[in-house]
Design a protein around this motif. Structure first.
Motif, mmCIF file in Angstrom:
data_model
loop_
_atom_site.group_PDB
_atom_site.id
_atom_site.type_symbol
_atom_site.label_atom_id
_atom_site.label_comp_id
_atom_site.label_asym_id
_atom_site.label_seq_id
_atom_site.Cartn_x
_atom_site.Cartn_y
_atom_site.Cartn_z
ATOM 1 N N PRO A 215 0.833 -1.215 0.000
ATOM 2 C CA PRO A 215 0.000 0.000 0.000
ATOM 3 C C PRO A 215 0.864 1.261 0.000
ATOM 4 N N ASP A 216 0.438 2.248 -0.744
ATOM 5 C CA ASP A 216 1.170 3.507 -0.809
ATOM 6 C C ASP A 216 1.045 4.271 0.512
ATOM 7 N N ASP A 217 2.164 4.857 0.948
ATOM 8 C CA ASP A 217 2.141 5.696 2.148
ATOM 9 C C ASP A 217 1.381 6.994 1.894
ATOM 10 N N ARG A 218 1.573 7.542 0.699
ATOM 11 C CA ARG A 218 0.885 8.778 0.299
ATOM 12 C C ARG A 218 0.187 8.536 -1.033
ATOM 13 N N LEU A 219 -1.063 8.948 -1.111
ATOM 14 C CA LEU A 219 -1.819 8.770 -2.348
ATOM 15 C C LEU A 219 -1.650 10.010 -3.222
ATOM 16 N N ALA A 220 -0.411 10.254 -3.621
ATOM 17 C CA ALA A 220 -0.069 11.363 -4.505
ATOM 18 C C ALA A 220 1.025 10.878 -5.443
ATOM 19 N N ARG A 221 0.912 11.261 -6.702
ATOM 20 C CA ARG A 221 1.856 10.749 -7.692
ATOM 21 C C ARG A 221 1.962 11.725 -8.860
ATOM 22 N N LEU A 222 3.140 11.736 -9.492
ATOM 23 C CA LEU A 222 3.368 12.536 -10.688
ATOM 24 C C LEU A 222 3.270 11.629 -11.910
ATOM 25 N N ALA A 223 2.467 12.032 -12.893
ATOM 26 C CA ALA A 223 2.293 11.224 -14.097
ATOM 27 C C ALA A 223 2.157 12.139 -15.304
ATOM 28 N N ASP A 224 3.123 12.039 -16.223
ATOM 29 C CA ASP A 224 3.065 12.777 -17.493
ATOM 30 C C ASP A 224 2.792 14.266 -17.297
ATOM 31 N N GLY A 225 3.524 14.885 -16.378
ATOM 32 C CA GLY A 225 3.401 16.321 -16.184
ATOM 33 C C GLY A 225 2.213 16.751 -15.352
ATOM 34 N N VAL A 226 1.536 15.805 -14.740
ATOM 35 C CA VAL A 226 0.361 16.121 -13.919
ATOM 36 C C VAL A 226 0.552 15.545 -12.524
ATOM 37 N N LYS A 314 -7.430 11.759 -19.996
ATOM 38 C CA LYS A 314 -6.885 12.184 -21.288
ATOM 39 C C LYS A 314 -6.663 13.692 -21.277
ATOM 40 N N ARG A 315 -5.442 14.065 -21.672
ATOM 41 C CA ARG A 315 -5.099 15.487 -21.720
ATOM 42 C C ARG A 315 -4.170 15.732 -22.897
ATOM 43 N N GLU A 316 -4.465 16.753 -23.682
ATOM 44 C CA GLU A 316 -3.657 17.114 -24.853
ATOM 45 C C GLU A 316 -3.455 15.921 -25.789
ATOM 46 N N GLY A 317 -4.496 15.118 -25.915
ATOM 47 C CA GLY A 317 -4.472 14.009 -26.853
ATOM 48 C C GLY A 317 -3.808 12.745 -26.356
ATOM 49 N N SER A 318 -3.262 12.752 -25.134
ATOM 50 C CA SER A 318 -2.567 11.581 -24.599
ATOM 51 C C SER A 318 -3.299 11.042 -23.374
ATOM 52 N N VAL A 319 -3.288 9.717 -23.233
ATOM 53 C CA VAL A 319 -3.909 9.075 -22.077
ATOM 54 C C VAL A 319 -2.901 9.015 -20.933
ATOM 55 N N ILE A 320 -3.314 9.478 -19.769
ATOM 56 C CA ILE A 320 -2.495 9.463 -18.562
ATOM 57 C C ILE A 320 -2.989 8.334 -17.675
ATOM 58 N N THR A 321 -2.096 7.420 -17.302
ATOM 59 C CA THR A 321 -2.455 6.308 -16.428
ATOM 60 C C THR A 321 -1.775 6.490 -15.073
ATOM 61 N N VAL A 322 -2.583 6.506 -14.011
ATOM 62 C CA VAL A 322 -2.068 6.795 -12.667
ATOM 63 C C VAL A 322 -2.390 5.620 -11.739
ATOM 64 N N PRO A 323 -1.370 4.897 -11.247
ATOM 65 C CA PRO A 323 -1.624 3.770 -10.343
ATOM 66 C C PRO A 323 -1.458 4.131 -8.869
ATOM 67 N N PHE A 324 -2.329 3.553 -8.039
ATOM 68 C CA PHE A 324 -2.184 3.635 -6.595
ATOM 69 C C PHE A 324 -2.483 2.257 -6.004
ATOM 70 N N THR A 325 -1.899 1.977 -4.828
ATOM 71 C CA THR A 325 -2.166 0.729 -4.121
ATOM 72 C C THR A 325 -2.700 1.064 -2.734
ATOM 73 N N VAL A 326 -3.833 0.436 -2.366
ATOM 74 C CA VAL A 326 -4.481 0.750 -1.090
ATOM 75 C C VAL A 326 -4.795 -0.542 -0.337
ATOM 76 N N ARG A 327 -5.007 -0.378 0.972
ATOM 77 C CA ARG A 327 -5.456 -1.492 1.802
ATOM 78 C C ARG A 327 -6.908 -1.250 2.210
ATOM 79 N N VAL A 328 -7.742 -2.257 2.041
ATOM 80 C CA VAL A 328 -9.148 -2.189 2.424
ATOM 81 C C VAL A 328 -9.355 -3.094 3.641
ATOM 82 N N THR A 329 -9.973 -2.551 4.675
ATOM 83 C CA THR A 329 -10.166 -3.319 5.906
ATOM 84 C C THR A 329 -11.536 -3.977 5.953
#
Length: 329
Positions: A215-226, A314-329
């Protein structure tokens, strides 16, 4: 009498030549003789879309050694499989439930094991009660969504096979490394509601080092300039409805992103898999959302455990894929 016989013979020869010529013309217009699965051979060269699969930050570019084994886990040596998961819930699916009468027969490279780094043709034949399914509803601008993930979930691709009619779909892809991959076909036969069918395949070649799923410690990520931040608006507990809220900002300026383009007819899409790739959720956004900077999705995690979430925008014609990992209780 002999003249009559010769005349009949001439007519017979002329008729045979005409018949053979007709066959030759028809053959010249056909796209090609079908293979064992009933697909024209040249169809394998047509991909659903020019989509470059995203490789998330957790997957190393270096690969270890690996030995090729059977093409399709738990199935015949001809490379076909019809492993199924439940598919009657609206975008919420679990392997091993009530599969109904709708089946999918999988063919990879016509029965030959795919090789890492080389094009592979995936063919999916959808049947109901042993008969081809002829009609499919379009779900977010596609008649079939195909999700491809590596066993450790570090690799992800979302592509759209071509509908060749008669329940037959096809797409060409490239597996980046040797090892096991989960294939999940998501579609909606007319009158049947959303359905998904899944299988495992193994690609030959050097394997990438396995990436532990944590699981990610922080649910924040940089992807393709975003810069993308994920917030769960309620506790991540199994069985409870939860809203996943994404907030997007430009990497350089920090300004909110307000120029998202529709991706498959919506502000974005979310795919969720359990750590063992058995539980699958395809989540669509809440209605009446604009072009950013926020995008909200509602879902229910069916069981406790670790899940990986991929959001696509989708931004400026390109698809941005952003992954996160979480724990569900």
């Amino acid at each position: 009498m002999m003249r009559f016989v010769r005349l009949i013979t001439v007519y017979a020869i002329a008729f045979s030549i005409s018949l053979l010529a007709g066959w030759a013309i028809r053959a010249a217009w056909q796209p090609g003789a079908p293979d064992a699965a009933g697909y024209p051979p040249e169809a394998s060269g047509i991909a659903a879309e020019a989509y470059e699969p995203e490789r998330d930050m957790g997957m190393s570019g270096q690969m270890g050694s690996g030995e090729p084994i059977a093409v399709m886990a738990g199935r015949r040596a001809d490379g076909h499989s019809s492993e199924a998961g439940a598919g009657t819930g609206a975008h919420r699916h679990e392997e091993g439930g009530d599969t109904g009468s709708i089946n999918a027969d999988w063919s990879i490279n016509g029965g030959k094991q795919p090789k890492a780094g080389q094009p592979a043709v995936i063919r999916i034949a959808v049947t109901s009660g042993g008969q081809p399914v002829e009609h499919f509803a379009s779900s977010h601008e596609a008649k079939q969504h195909l999700i491809i993930v590596s066993r450790d979930l570090s690799y992800f691709a979302h592509v759209h096979p071509v509908d060749f009619g008669g329940g037959r779909f096809e797409v060409k892809t490239v597996f980046p490394a040797g090892g096991d991959y989960r294939l999940i076909a998501d579609f909606e036969p007319e009158g049947a509601g959303p359905v998904h069918r899944m299988t495992w395949i193994q690609a030959a070649g050097r394997k990438a080092p396995e990436v532990p799923l944590q699981p990610d410690d922080r649910l924040a990520r940089l992807a393709d300039g975003v810069r993308v931040q994920l917030t769960a608006e309620s506790p991540l507990q199994a069985g409870n409805e939860v809203t996943l809220a994404y907030k997007l900002a430009d990497e350089k300026t920090g300004a909110p992103v307000t120029d998202l383009q529709p991706y498959l007819g919506a502000i974005g899409h979310v795919v969720i898999l359990s750590s063992d790739a058995r539980l699958y959720l395809h989540v669509h956004p809440l209605e009446s959302q604009g072009s950013g900077p926020e995008a909200k999705f509602q879902t229910v995690f069916p069981q406790a455990g670790i899940y990986k979430i991929w959001a696509q925008f989708k931004r400026e014609g390109s698809v941005i894929t952003v992954p996160f990992t979480v724990r569900v209780t």
